[in-house]
Scaffold this motif. Sequence first.
Motif, PDB file in Angstrom:
ATOM      1  N   GLN A  69       0.956  -0.936  -0.104  1.00  0.00           N
ATOM      2  CA  GLN A  69       0.287   0.012  -0.035  1.00  0.00           C
ATOM      3  C   GLN A  69       0.715   1.203  -0.073  1.00  0.00           C
ATOM      4  O   GLN A  69       1.843   1.272   0.854  1.00  0.00           O
ATOM      5  CB  GLN A  69      -0.894   0.388   1.311  1.00  0.00           C
ATOM      6  CG  GLN A  69      -1.961   1.053   1.022  1.00  0.00           C
ATOM      7  CD  GLN A  69      -2.342   1.368   2.321  1.00  0.00           C
ATOM      8  OE1 GLN A  69      -2.607  -0.713   3.176  1.00  0.00           O
ATOM      9  NE2 GLN A  69      -3.394   2.218   2.460  1.00  0.00           N
ATOM     10  N   GLY A  71       0.032   4.447  -0.631  1.00  0.00           N
ATOM     11  CA  GLY A  71      -0.590   5.676  -0.297  1.00  0.00           C
ATOM     12  C   GLY A  71      -1.885   5.686   0.688  1.00  0.00           C
ATOM     13  O   GLY A  71      -2.152   4.294   0.809  1.00  0.00           O
ATOM     14  N   PRO A  72      -1.943   6.498   1.219  1.00  0.00           N
ATOM     15  CA  PRO A  72      -3.374   6.606   2.386  1.00  0.00           C
ATOM     16  C   PRO A  72      -4.192   6.408   1.756  1.00  0.00           C
ATOM     17  O   PRO A  72      -4.709   6.844   0.746  1.00  0.00           O
ATOM     18  CB  PRO A  72      -3.350   7.853   3.781  1.00  0.00           C
ATOM     19  CG  PRO A  72      -2.095   8.960   2.916  1.00  0.00           C
ATOM     20  CD  PRO A  72      -1.747   7.790   1.418  1.00  0.00           C
ATOM     21  N   THR A  73      -5.928   5.371   2.586  1.00  0.00           N
ATOM     22  CA  THR A  73      -6.578   5.030   2.325  1.00  0.00           C
ATOM     23  C   THR A  73      -7.319   6.637   3.326  1.00  0.00           C
ATOM     24  O   THR A  73      -8.203   6.742   2.465  1.00  0.00           O
ATOM     25  CB  THR A  73      -7.450   3.690   3.024  1.00  0.00           C
ATOM     26  OG1 THR A  73      -7.223   3.547   4.511  1.00  0.00           O
ATOM     27  CG2 THR A  73      -6.845   2.462   2.434  1.00  0.00           C
ATOM     28  N   TYR A  75      -6.667  10.407   4.349  1.00  0.00           N
ATOM     29  CA  TYR A  75      -6.039  11.315   4.093  1.00  0.00           C
ATOM     30  C   TYR A  75      -5.969  12.433   5.388  1.00  0.00           C
ATOM     31  O   TYR A  75      -7.322  12.094   6.552  1.00  0.00           O
ATOM     32  CB  TYR A  75      -5.783  12.442   3.523  1.00  0.00           C
ATOM     33  CG  TYR A  75      -5.678  12.045   1.407  1.00  0.00           C
ATOM     34  CD1 TYR A  75      -3.926  11.577   1.566  1.00  0.00           C
ATOM     35  CD2 TYR A  75      -6.189  11.212   1.037  1.00  0.00           C
ATOM     36  CE1 TYR A  75      -3.475  11.322   0.738  1.00  0.00           C
ATOM     37  CE2 TYR A  75      -5.503  10.665  -0.280  1.00  0.00           C
ATOM     38  CZ  TYR A  75      -3.828  10.648  -0.797  1.00  0.00           C
ATOM     39  OH  TYR A  75      -3.947  10.367  -1.919  1.00  0.00           O
ATOM     40  N   TYR A 126      -0.157   6.703  10.089  1.00  0.00           N
ATOM     41  CA  TYR A 126       0.282   8.307  10.084  1.00  0.00           C
ATOM     42  C   TYR A 126       1.070   8.472  11.374  1.00  0.00           C
ATOM     43  O   TYR A 126       0.602   7.860  12.319  1.00  0.00           O
ATOM     44  CB  TYR A 126      -0.882   9.216   9.821  1.00  0.00           C
ATOM     45  CG  TYR A 126      -0.753   9.919   8.721  1.00  0.00           C
ATOM     46  CD1 TYR A 126      -0.559  10.768   8.160  1.00  0.00           C
ATOM     47  CD2 TYR A 126      -1.855   9.074   7.468  1.00  0.00           C
ATOM     48  CE1 TYR A 126      -0.319  10.987   6.548  1.00  0.00           C
ATOM     49  CE2 TYR A 126      -2.720  10.013   6.808  1.00  0.00           C
ATOM     50  CZ  TYR A 126      -1.798  10.587   6.035  1.00  0.00           C
ATOM     51  OH  TYR A 126      -2.029  10.838   4.675  1.00  0.00           O
ATOM     52  N   ASP A 151       6.770  14.086   2.218  1.00  0.00           N
ATOM     53  CA  ASP A 151       6.241  13.824   0.977  1.00  0.00           C
ATOM     54  C   ASP A 151       5.168  15.021   1.079  1.00  0.00           C
ATOM     55  O   ASP A 151       4.075  14.513   1.579  1.00  0.00           O
ATOM     56  CB  ASP A 151       5.469  12.145   0.657  1.00  0.00           C
ATOM     57  CG  ASP A 151       5.364  12.409  -0.584  1.00  0.00           C
ATOM     58  OD1 ASP A 151       5.038  12.874  -1.352  1.00  0.00           O
ATOM     59  OD2 ASP A 151       4.742  10.919  -0.022  1.00  0.00           O
ATOM     60  N   LYS A 153       2.207  14.284  -1.094  1.00  0.00           N
ATOM     61  CA  LYS A 153       0.767  14.497  -1.643  1.00  0.00           C
ATOM     62  C   LYS A 153       0.996  13.362  -0.406  1.00  0.00           C
ATOM     63  O   LYS A 153      -0.449  13.610  -0.721  1.00  0.00           O
ATOM     64  CB  LYS A 153       1.400  12.906  -2.481  1.00  0.00           C
ATOM     65  CG  LYS A 153       0.092  12.514  -2.879  1.00  0.00           C
ATOM     66  CD  LYS A 153       0.994  11.696  -4.381  1.00  0.00           C
ATOM     67  CE  LYS A 153      -0.408  10.340  -4.755  1.00  0.00           C
ATOM     68  NZ  LYS A 153       0.146   9.525  -5.731  1.00  0.00           N
ATOM     69  N   ASN A 154       1.987  12.999   0.876  1.00  0.00           N
ATOM     70  CA  ASN A 154       0.902  12.282   1.790  1.00  0.00           C
ATOM     71  C   ASN A 154       1.241  12.979   3.435  1.00  0.00           C
ATOM     72  O   ASN A 154       0.037  12.530   4.660  1.00  0.00           O
ATOM     73  CB  ASN A 154       1.473  10.466   2.170  1.00  0.00           C
ATOM     74  CG  ASN A 154       0.942   9.725   0.418  1.00  0.00           C
ATOM     75  OD1 ASN A 154       0.049   9.848  -0.352  1.00  0.00           O
ATOM     76  ND2 ASN A 154       2.621   8.905  -0.437  1.00  0.00           N
ATOM     77  N   ASP A 155       2.424  13.624   3.291  1.00  0.00           N
ATOM     78  CA  ASP A 155       2.517  14.069   4.553  1.00  0.00           C
ATOM     79  C   ASP A 155       1.375  15.458   4.516  1.00  0.00           C
ATOM     80  O   ASP A 155       1.267  15.888   3.517  1.00  0.00           O
ATOM     81  CB  ASP A 155       3.912  14.045   5.170  1.00  0.00           C
ATOM     82  CG  ASP A 155       4.690  13.382   4.051  1.00  0.00           C
ATOM     83  OD1 ASP A 155       4.089  12.255   4.693  1.00  0.00           O
ATOM     84  OD2 ASP A 155       5.961  12.980   4.291  1.00  0.00           O
ATOM     85  N   TYR A 177       3.325   9.662   6.694  1.00  0.00           N
ATOM     86  CA  TYR A 177       2.786   8.332   6.333  1.00  0.00           C
ATOM     87  C   TYR A 177       3.525   7.294   6.609  1.00  0.00           C
ATOM     88  O   TYR A 177       5.204   7.891   5.594  1.00  0.00           O
ATOM     89  CB  TYR A 177       2.275   9.229   4.908  1.00  0.00           C
ATOM     90  CG  TYR A 177       1.347   7.373   4.438  1.00  0.00           C
ATOM     91  CD1 TYR A 177       0.462   6.933   5.095  1.00  0.00           C
ATOM     92  CD2 TYR A 177       1.991   6.673   3.718  1.00  0.00           C
ATOM     93  CE1 TYR A 177      -0.165   5.574   4.816  1.00  0.00           C
ATOM     94  CE2 TYR A 177       2.060   5.266   2.842  1.00  0.00           C
ATOM     95  CZ  TYR A 177       0.330   5.188   3.712  1.00  0.00           C
ATOM     96  OH  TYR A 177      -0.767   4.071   3.872  1.00  0.00           O
ATOM     97  N   GLU A 179       4.721   4.128   5.390  1.00  0.00           N
ATOM     98  CA  GLU A 179       4.041   2.857   3.787  1.00  0.00           C
ATOM     99  C   GLU A 179       4.659   1.631   4.668  1.00  0.00           C
ATOM    100  O   GLU A 179       5.653   1.174   5.580  1.00  0.00           O
ATOM    101  CB  GLU A 179       5.222   3.230   2.743  1.00  0.00           C
ATOM    102  CG  GLU A 179       5.229   4.496   2.095  1.00  0.00           C
ATOM    103  CD  GLU A 179       5.646   4.779   1.312  1.00  0.00           C
ATOM    104  OE1 GLU A 179       6.904   3.856   0.992  1.00  0.00           O
ATOM    105  OE2 GLU A 179       5.794   5.748   0.188  1.00  0.00           O
TER     106      GLU A 179
END
Length: 179
Positions: A69, A71-73, A75, A126, A151, A153-155, A177, A179
């Motif tokens: 996975q 990316g986060p499901t 956010y 997270y 990042d 996009k995710n953080d 995030y 991973e």
Amino acid sequence: MMMSDIAKDRTAHLLKKRGSVSSLSSHEFWRKEPHGRAKDSMSTVSYMDEPCQPEDASRLTVHMENTYQLGPTKYFPVVIVNHILKDVLTTYLQEEQYEPELCRQMTKTISEVIKAQVKDLMIPRYKLIVIVYIGQLTGQSILIGSRCLWDPKNDAFASFIFRNSSLFALANVYTVYFE
């Protein structure tokens, strides 16, 4: 042949020290051997709550499977966390006057309260970093900077500044995030 009480006590002590609970302290089980003699046996239940010694800590490592996975499901909800920061800072500092020792303790307390409330949102995967600054408000200026691998996009992060007549407070929540 029966175990003596001293041997039972030693065995129970060693098993407790190793992280096992013996049934010797509560029950004794007897079983018959094939030749008709009675032999006492001991049942043991192992458990691990806290490592007793440093070498036990190496046995407690958790091996996780890959989830693949990337990316986060779900956010990080920045708006909700901003409201949490505003509520906590206002509640704790609205009527306070700046005193160095009190503010030192308040930074610890406030950061723990914020961390607990953000964890209650149950955002999976997270890692949280909560930093609270409190200073005296006497017309000075302060610059606070933070650096880390990020990042975008995710953080995410949330920040709130509080001021009253004698102090200012800045609370930052960073989420990275995992991973």
